[in-house]
Design an enzyme around this catalytic site. Sequence first.
Site, mmCIF file in Angstrom:
data_model
loop_
_atom_site.group_PDB
_atom_site.id
_atom_site.type_symbol
_atom_site.label_atom_id
_atom_site.label_comp_id
_atom_site.label_asym_id
_atom_site.label_seq_id
_atom_site.Cartn_x
_atom_site.Cartn_y
_atom_site.Cartn_z
ATOM 1 N N SER A 43 -15.084 -55.565 -40.690
ATOM 2 C CA SER A 43 -16.087 -54.528 -40.937
ATOM 3 C C SER A 43 -16.507 -53.933 -39.593
ATOM 4 C CB SER A 43 -17.291 -55.163 -41.620
ATOM 5 O OG SER A 43 -18.409 -54.314 -41.506
ATOM 6 N N TYR A 69 -22.804 -62.382 -40.424
ATOM 7 C CA TYR A 69 -21.613 -61.825 -41.097
ATOM 8 C C TYR A 69 -20.605 -61.357 -40.046
ATOM 9 C CZ TYR A 69 -19.412 -58.118 -44.093
ATOM 10 O OH TYR A 69 -18.577 -57.279 -44.787
#
Length: 324
Positions: A122, A151
Amino acid sequence: MSGAINDATSPSALSDKSVKIFVAGHRGLVGSAIVRKLQALGFTNLVLRGHAELDLTRQNDVESFFAVEKPQFVILAAAKVGGIHANNTYPADFIAVNLQIQTNVIDASYRFGVKKLLFLGSSCIYPKFAPQPIPESALLTGPLEPTNEWYAIAKIAGIKMCQAYRIQYNWDAISGMPTNLYGPHDNFHPENSHVLPALMRRFHEAKVKGAKEVVVWGSGSPLREFLHVDDLADGVVFLMENYSGLEHVNVGSGKEVTIKELAELVKEVVGFEGELVWDSSKPDGTPRKLMDSSKLAGLGWTPKISLKDGLVDTYKWYLENVKQ
Ligand SMILES: NC(=O)C1=CN([C@@H]2O[C@H](COP(=O)(O)OP(=O)(O)OC[C@H]3O[C@@H](n4cnc5c(N)ncnc54)[C@H](OP(=O)(O)O)[C@@H]3O)[C@@H](O)[C@H]2O)C=CC1
Ligand SMILES: C[C@H]1O[C@H](OP(=O)(O)OP(=O)(O)OC[C@H]2O[C@@H](n3cnc4c(=O)[nH]c(N)nc43)[C@H](O)[C@@H]2O)[C@@H](O)[C@@H](O)C1=O
């Protein structure tokens, strides 16, 4: 980053439509788009398992699955995913679940003979104040955005695991870094979703109820780059077919909007006629994260779907599929 052996390309990796491909996370936003794309291209041998059938955090179950199914290719689109609030509220889940899923799937893929794996990261892997547009080389050059660092750390570990297996075993594992995505099968949860589906739902519900105002989080000034998930799926298949390098590859649209501009656009597409009210108690997150996707463009891939067209398509899907 390059290396003669480890950057070898395998241009016709998916030339045979009967190759066995495991798409992990096939019911999610990204996984479902990849399945649609592969089916449209004529691939006939997709291996799919829902979360309830195969929990990818369980190492023994993952190994048994690979031992029995022996997929030839793996696209890893299963992950614990959420927007700024979910990332900020459940840091333990975001780091632990993602490390577990990706470690189990990447390692089992190598050990059970998968020819090639694509891992999805991401744009949040990059430093909070990275140069804009953000090149792949900005990885690990500065501190992360605090709302999603847990994350991001897991995703960085996934990239590094793919690189380590390529270096040590000369195994074909690659990583794609998508920008903020949206489209059919997105998560429209009121708090835990990303901004675009959250606003689409909130504007829609306000329109149905005849509400005068809709609350939008933060200041409206952060910039975000959005890519329709069908473009992402096309890019993922392109990378599987055309890229076998050590370095991860950015996958973006190259176009950014402020959250205020996005909110106005979603409002227009949904047809809500009231006012926007900004909730400054909610975090803005990173101020800007436009990725430099010139590496992927140089390989021959560019996106096709404009934000306006993508929003119209997504709202149509929402109306047809999400319970009113
Ligand atoms: N959405 C976005 O804006 C972006 C997404 N990405 C990346 O794309 C990938 C896919 O994201 P996205 O499609 O949006 O996420 P979704 O939440 O829509 O889908 C994730 C999928 O993974 C499955 N899954 C989660 N945990 C497990 C588990 N323990 N075992 C088996 N399956 C599991 C989910 O199943 P279930 O729902 O049943 O738990 C779901 O089908 C992720 O790696 C994400 O980081 C990257 C950039 C932006
Ligand atoms: C893809 C990416 O997604 C996450 O990062 P993010 O880009 O900050 O994600 P977001 O979509 O949740 O927010 C974007 C912006 O929008 C604002 N905003 C306004 N109103 C709502 C709102 O109603 N919901 C949400 N979620 N945001 C809102 C919000 O305050 C912020 O300024 C990462 O955690 C990480 O998971 C990651 O990689």
